[in-house]
Design a protein around this motif. Structure first.
Motif: not given
Length: 582
Positions: A302-313
């Motif tokens: 999906g278009a929202g698959s940008n890894g933001d969860g990994i970066l926040m953690c």
């Protein structure tokens, strides 16, 4: 001016094409494109685009009114409304917790929108049917296959949660109205009986809404909202908040008008994969975006698959595993085009040549990195004649439909029109003679004709080889007698003799990038091997039970599909977050 499609984020799921009332949307450069001469700016394509990548440049969406920081309070905040997120949110809600879900896109589903099925190894339905519980045996085999390179406690919890999740869905979410227990190509499991209202418009059995991921996320969304849960769309999380002791205290997010702060006791990070974040992909698999001068890998995430969860953690110091991950580069295959050329490409007959005209052996297999990476252009041609194409379509029309309400047979009746459309897109090349075909695809004519002659000679005495990808997993229990191949019985190869002749471009495709935070058996995110209090993660954004290489995509995908992992981890995270919030 008509609407335009953002080519970067189009996954070619076909929805805009089949819904367009004036047939103005066709394939161009492996993505969908709106013909400005035919488009009427009705906006229907915008409504059905899951990725939100269609817009009218002359009429941008109105800007939201700026607002002061909004503060909301709940027990559990779930970041991401895909498969793992919706399961975690619904479970927390069922446990009596107040839940707020943050979703960066305009609707639920994420990459699960395109996922077909999930694997169920055990449930109360299995027990009632008198089946044998094979989880212990599969657990032991799993540890052997991955050479012990997974957390055994987490692995066993996944096997437990696989059954707990399904029993919970049966008891609390009316699973029996949409699924039944049947023997499938992957063993005794669940078969969908629900019918998507637009199933008859589908033109591809490999992608698009109407399958398990779409059903589960939308079904749980409705149940969550009915029970008092809240979903904030177009509100991406940007920062995890902690107190002075390092415990999770909330999430900072931003909607279109300003900041939104969620004060909570626990957070579940379920932001999905990181396929569309080039920087993160370079850390996990540097080869993926090294595609200058090559055929780009088609991305289904999906278009929202940008890894933001990994970066926040990562900002909190969480343990990120860059080794044990899966970044699939599958191929050769005929995605993202409709089922017509896909069925022709999967057929047993036909010759394959590399982009330079050299013979190419091998078919699509469950390998993490396709042998196509050895081709300088990252694509090959499959050469067939009219007889082979016609026979492949006839064989496909004999296969049972994959989902209730689907009618691909009707669509395949017009297979020549579909092939002509793909020829305009450059994905198919046709010619009346083999000499003309060689010239069109830019290969040496004499070598090409010799290869064709050798191939035709081989069809006279060669044993048929299995067509298409091999089964992901075979059930080896004696009582089952084994399971049939997923793509039917192979047939004798046919020679390439009758024009017109076709060259079908086969390329690589990518479904999802699994990996990220290390979690324990309770789905708690670890920092230095110790859980961060109140922080949980689930789905593609975790390392979970993943290992790299072909075992990661072949064997593990056969036991726990990516969708299955998301459901199971989401369930574990939901249970744990609800208990912690207590």
């Amino acid at each position: 001016m008509p609407y335009v499609i953002n080519q970067e984020f189009c996954s070619a799921c076909h929805q805009c094409r089949v819904e367009c009332p004036v047939h103005a949307i066709t394939v161009r450069h492996a993505k969908y494109w709106i013909d400005p001469e035919k488009g009427i700016s009705c906006g229907k394509c915008v409504k059905v685009c899951h990725n939100g990548c269609i817009s009218n440049p002359e009429k941008p969406a109105p800007k939201a009114e700026p607002h002061d920081k909004i503060v909301k309070t709940c027990d559990v905040c779930v970041i991401g409304a895909g498969a793992a997120g919706m399961v975690a949110a619904a479970k927390c809600c069922d446990e009596g917790k107040t839940v707020i879900v943050l979703e960066k896109m305009h609707e639920v589903g994420g990459s699960a929108w395109y996922a077909a099925g999930f694997r169920v190894l055990w449930s109360k339905w299995h027990e009632a049917a008198g089946a044998r519980d094979k989880r212990k045996k599969e657990y032991e085999r799993f540890l052997r296959m991955v050479d012990g390179n997974v957390n055994p406690k987490l692995l066993w919890r996944m096997f437990e949660a696989n059954a707990e999740f399904v029993d919970w869905m049966i008891d609390e979410h009316d699973l029996g109205s949409a699924y039944k227990l049947e023997k499938t190509p992957m063993g005794l499991g669940l078969e969908g009986t629900f019918e998507w209202e637009r199933a008859g418009t589908r033109i591809d059995k490999m992608i698009g809404p109407g399958e398990g991921g779409w059903y589960m996320t939308t079904h749980l969304r409705d149940d969550l909202l009915r029970k008092g849960g809240e979903i904030l769309y177009k509100t991406p999380a940007v920062k995890l908040l902690t107190d002075d002791e390092g415990k999770i205290s909330g999430v900072l997010a931003k909607d279109e008008g300003g900041e939104v702060e969620i004060a909570c006791k626990a957070v579940v990070v379920a932001t999905g994969c990181f396929s569309r974040n080039r920087e993160l992909m370079n850390r996990f698999q540097p080869m993926f975006y090294e595609n200058e001068g090559k055929e780009p890998i088609h991305i289904f995430s999906g278009a929202g698959s940008n890894g933001d969860g990994i970066l926040m953690c990562e900002e909190l110091g969480a343990d990120i595993d860059y080794v044990n991950r899966r970044v699939n580069m599958f191929g050769p295959m005929r995605h993202p085009y409709p089922c017509v050329s896909l069925n022709i490409a999967l057929g047993n007959s036909g010759m394959q040549i590399g982009s330079q005209g050299n013979l190419f052996e091998g078919s699509m297999a469950m390998q993490e990195i396709s042998p196509l990476t050895k081709d300088p252009k990252w694509f090959i041609w499959k050469i067939v004649d009219d007889n082979i194409a016609e026979g492949a379509i006839a064989d496909a029309r004999e296969q049972p439909e994959q989902s209730p309400g689907m009618n691909l047979k009707k669509f395949m009746e017009n297979w020549r029109e579909v092939m002509a459309e793909e020829e305009v897109a450059g994905a198919v090349v046709s010619a009346p003679t083999l000499e003309d075909l060689a010239e069109k695809i830019g290969v040496d004519k004499d070598e090409f004709l010799k290869n064709i002659a050798d191939y035709n000679e081989s069809t006279k005495h060669a044993d048929p080889a299995p067509a298409g990808p091999p089964p992901m997993m075979m059930d080896d229990d004696e009582e089952d007698g084994g399971l049939p191949p997923m793509f039917g019985s192979p047939k004798p190869k046919k020679p390439i003799e009758k024009g017109p002749f076709y060259a079908l471009k086969l390329k690589m495709f990518h479904e999802n990038a699994v990996g990220g935070m290390t979690i324990d058996e309770n789905a708690a995110v670890l920092k230095g091997g110790v859980p961060i209090p109140g922080l949980y993660a689930a789905g593609d954004t975790t390392r979970g039970i993943m290992v790299p290489g072909d075992v990661g995509v072949g064997y593990i995908e056969g036991v726990f599909t990516a969708l299955t992992q998301a459901f199971n981890e989401g369930y574990i995270a939901g249970v744990s977050a609800a208990e912690y919030a207590e």
